[in-house]
Write a protein that holds these residues in place. Structure first.
Motif, short mmCIF file in Angstrom:
data_model
loop_
_atom_site.label_atom_id
_atom_site.label_comp_id
_atom_site.label_asym_id
_atom_site.label_seq_id
_atom_site.Cartn_x
_atom_site.Cartn_y
_atom_site.Cartn_z
N PHE A 1 6.74 2.21 -10.09
CA PHE A 1 6.25 1.18 -9.17
C PHE A 1 5.26 0.27 -9.88
O PHE A 1 5.35 -0.97 -9.81
CB PHE A 1 5.60 1.84 -7.96
N PHE A 2 4.32 0.87 -10.61
CA PHE A 2 3.34 0.08 -11.36
C PHE A 2 3.97 -0.59 -12.58
O PHE A 2 3.57 -1.68 -12.98
CB PHE A 2 2.16 0.95 -11.77
N LEU A 3 4.99 0.06 -13.16
CA LEU A 3 5.70 -0.55 -14.28
C LEU A 3 6.40 -1.83 -13.84
O LEU A 3 6.47 -2.81 -14.60
CB LEU A 3 6.72 0.44 -14.85
N CYS A 4 6.90 -1.86 -12.60
CA CYS A 4 7.51 -3.08 -12.06
C CYS A 4 6.49 -4.21 -11.98
O CYS A 4 6.81 -5.37 -12.27
CB CYS A 4 8.10 -2.80 -10.67
N HIS A 5 5.28 -3.90 -11.56
CA HIS A 5 4.23 -4.92 -11.51
C HIS A 5 3.93 -5.44 -12.91
O HIS A 5 3.71 -6.65 -13.10
CB HIS A 5 2.96 -4.34 -10.88
N LEU A 6 3.92 -4.55 -13.88
CA LEU A 6 3.69 -4.96 -15.27
C LEU A 6 4.81 -5.88 -15.74
O LEU A 6 4.56 -6.89 -16.42
CB LEU A 6 3.61 -3.72 -16.15
N ALA A 7 6.05 -5.57 -15.37
CA ALA A 7 7.19 -6.40 -15.75
C ALA A 7 7.10 -7.79 -15.11
O ALA A 7 7.37 -8.81 -15.75
CB ALA A 7 8.50 -5.72 -15.35
N VAL A 8 6.71 -7.85 -13.83
CA VAL A 8 6.55 -9.12 -13.13
C VAL A 8 5.46 -9.96 -13.81
O VAL A 8 5.62 -11.18 -14.01
CB VAL A 8 6.21 -8.90 -11.64
N ILE B 1 -3.85 -3.26 -13.82
CA ILE B 1 -2.63 -2.45 -13.66
C ILE B 1 -2.58 -1.34 -14.71
O ILE B 1 -2.19 -0.20 -14.42
CB ILE B 1 -1.37 -3.33 -13.75
N LEU B 2 -2.99 -1.65 -15.93
CA LEU B 2 -3.01 -0.63 -16.98
C LEU B 2 -4.00 0.48 -16.66
O LEU B 2 -3.76 1.66 -16.95
CB LEU B 2 -3.35 -1.27 -18.33
N ILE B 3 -5.13 0.12 -16.04
CA ILE B 3 -6.11 1.13 -15.61
C ILE B 3 -5.50 2.01 -14.52
O ILE B 3 -5.64 3.24 -14.54
CB ILE B 3 -7.39 0.46 -15.09
N VAL B 4 -4.83 1.38 -13.57
CA VAL B 4 -4.20 2.13 -12.47
C VAL B 4 -3.12 3.07 -13.02
O VAL B 4 -3.01 4.23 -12.59
CB VAL B 4 -3.59 1.16 -11.44
N MET B 5 -2.32 2.60 -13.98
CA MET B 5 -1.30 3.44 -14.59
C MET B 5 -1.93 4.61 -15.33
O MET B 5 -1.39 5.73 -15.34
CB MET B 5 -0.43 2.61 -15.53
N ALA B 6 -3.08 4.37 -15.97
CA ALA B 6 -3.79 5.46 -16.65
C ALA B 6 -4.28 6.49 -15.65
O ALA B 6 -4.22 7.70 -15.90
CB ALA B 6 -4.97 4.88 -17.44
N TYR B 7 -4.77 6.02 -14.50
CA TYR B 7 -5.21 6.94 -13.44
C TYR B 7 -4.03 7.77 -12.93
O TYR B 7 -4.17 8.98 -12.69
CB TYR B 7 -5.85 6.15 -12.31
N LEU C 1 -1.53 4.64 -1.15
CA LEU C 1 -2.50 4.41 -2.22
C LEU C 1 -1.91 3.50 -3.29
O LEU C 1 -2.60 2.63 -3.83
CB LEU C 1 -2.93 5.74 -2.83
N CYS C 2 -0.63 3.69 -3.61
CA CYS C 2 0.03 2.85 -4.62
C CYS C 2 0.00 1.38 -4.21
O CYS C 2 -0.33 0.50 -5.01
CB CYS C 2 1.46 3.31 -4.84
N VAL C 3 0.36 1.11 -2.96
CA VAL C 3 0.36 -0.27 -2.46
C VAL C 3 -1.06 -0.82 -2.46
O VAL C 3 -1.29 -1.97 -2.88
CB VAL C 3 0.96 -0.32 -1.04
N LEU C 4 -2.03 -0.01 -2.04
CA LEU C 4 -3.42 -0.46 -2.02
C LEU C 4 -3.92 -0.77 -3.42
O LEU C 4 -4.56 -1.82 -3.64
CB LEU C 4 -4.29 0.62 -1.38
N LEU C 5 -3.63 0.10 -4.38
CA LEU C 5 -4.06 -0.13 -5.76
C LEU C 5 -3.42 -1.38 -6.35
O LEU C 5 -4.06 -2.14 -7.09
CB LEU C 5 -3.72 1.09 -6.62
#
Length: 329
Positions: free
Chosen positions: A63-70, A116-122, A142-146
């Motif tokens: 999910f967070f990887l998709c945000h990174l791609a966008v 986003i990289l911080i969130v992925m690390a968490y 939590l994913c959506v909120l982050l």
């Protein structure tokens, strides 16, 4: 510069020089950057498509990887089309408002990617350190909120720097020795003394970049200590989920630090700063999907599954798994 009755007026546009020293190779540069843009779009759109189509990839990490791609797609789209206009059409002018808009968006996307990289690390930290409670802690809400917080914070980060830059008077020269509107390069063209503005922006950028980087490194130190005590199979699986993210973190923060340091130091040439800028804003979006594709078994399996389905002969036997026809949604 516009002149009226012997007095200078504020300029209404900037001129993008391109890549200093390579103005005679614009056609070649255009081909190189066009190829880079194609790779960025193809790689990141492939990641997005696979995550959307494959139910196995509907997890917080992807999910967070998709945000990174966008974000990578947006960053390349903000910078490269104008570069094509400069190289191919010799359209080097950009309005002051357009330049500041591009400058803000580049900084905002960089700030969002940072968060986003911080969130992925968490996410990786919780997965390794508290695996039994992972799905309770990292849930859908939590994913959506982050993600929302990351986009808001990222777009708020450059606002103080822009507030300092907007009131500056630009009365000439108006040539930007760069291929896009880079903050220190643009601000240095102001008629005012901008030493304090650039130094304040530099200190803020270094803090915003390196404090999260240190936190990520500290989390990975604890993760590595925990992984070292695991069984061989568990250790291999845990490392496979962390190495891709760690490589992207190192590329992002290393290139960002180089970009900020060379922008402030007078010893580095303009050619060097442009090359590092290209690396930070173009090469990183190329590498991100490649790193995740090569290092991630689930991504490779999903890619093989759907590519096989798309390119298999029309008269081929249907895909069968465990005696049942595979349904590809």
């Amino acid at each position: 510069m516009q002149v009226s009755n012997g007095t200078s007026q504020q300029i209404t546009e900037f001129i993008l020089v391109g890549v200093p020293g390579l103005q005679d190779s614009q056609n070649l540069l255009c081909i190189v950057f066009l190829l880079a843009y194609f790779i960025v779009m193809t790689g990141n759109l492939l990641i997005l498509s696979l995550v959307i189509l494959d139910q196995r990839l509907h997890t917080p990490m992807y999910f967070f990887l998709c945000h990174l791609a966008v974000l990578d797609i947006m960053l390349s789209t903000i910078i490269l089309p104008k570069m094509f206009a400069v190289f191919l059409l010799d359209d080097k002018s950009i309005s002051v408002a357009g330049c500041f808009t591009q400058m803000y968006l580049v900084l905002a996307i960089g700030g969002t990617e940072n968060v986003i990289l911080i969130v992925m690390a968490y996410d990786r930290y919780v997965a390794i350190m508290k695996p039994l409670h992972y799905h309770v802690i990292i849930n859908g809400k939590l994913c959506v909120l982050l993600a929302i917080v990351a986009w808001i914070l990222g777009h708020m980060v450059p606002v103080p720097a822009l507030i300092q830059a907007i009131p500056l008077i630009f009365c000439g020269p108006n040539k930007i020795d760069y291929c896009y509107c880079d903050y220190p390069t643009v601000v240095s063209l102001a008629c005012d003394d901008v030493t304090a503005v650039i130094e304040n922006a530099f200190v803020a950028a270094m803090c915003i970049t390196n404090i999260p980087f240190l936190l990520i490194i500290c989390s990975y130190v604890r993760i590595i200590k925990t992984i070292a005590g695991m069984k061989k199979d568990d250790r291999k699986k845990a490392l496979s989920t962390c190495v891709s993210h760690l490589l992207i973190v190192l590329i992002y923060y290393f290139s960002a630090d180089l970009l900020y340091i060379t922008a402030l130091t007078h010893s580095s040439t303009q050619d060097t700063r442009v090359i590092i800028g290209v690396f930070a804003y173009i090469l990183a979006p190329i590498l991100n999907p490649i790193i995740y594709s090569l290092r991630n078994k689930q991504i490779k399996q999903a890619a093989e599954k759907y590519l096989t389905f798309l390119f298999r002969p029309q008269n081929a036997e249907p895909l069968v798994t465990n005696g049942e026809v595979s349904k590809i949604a």
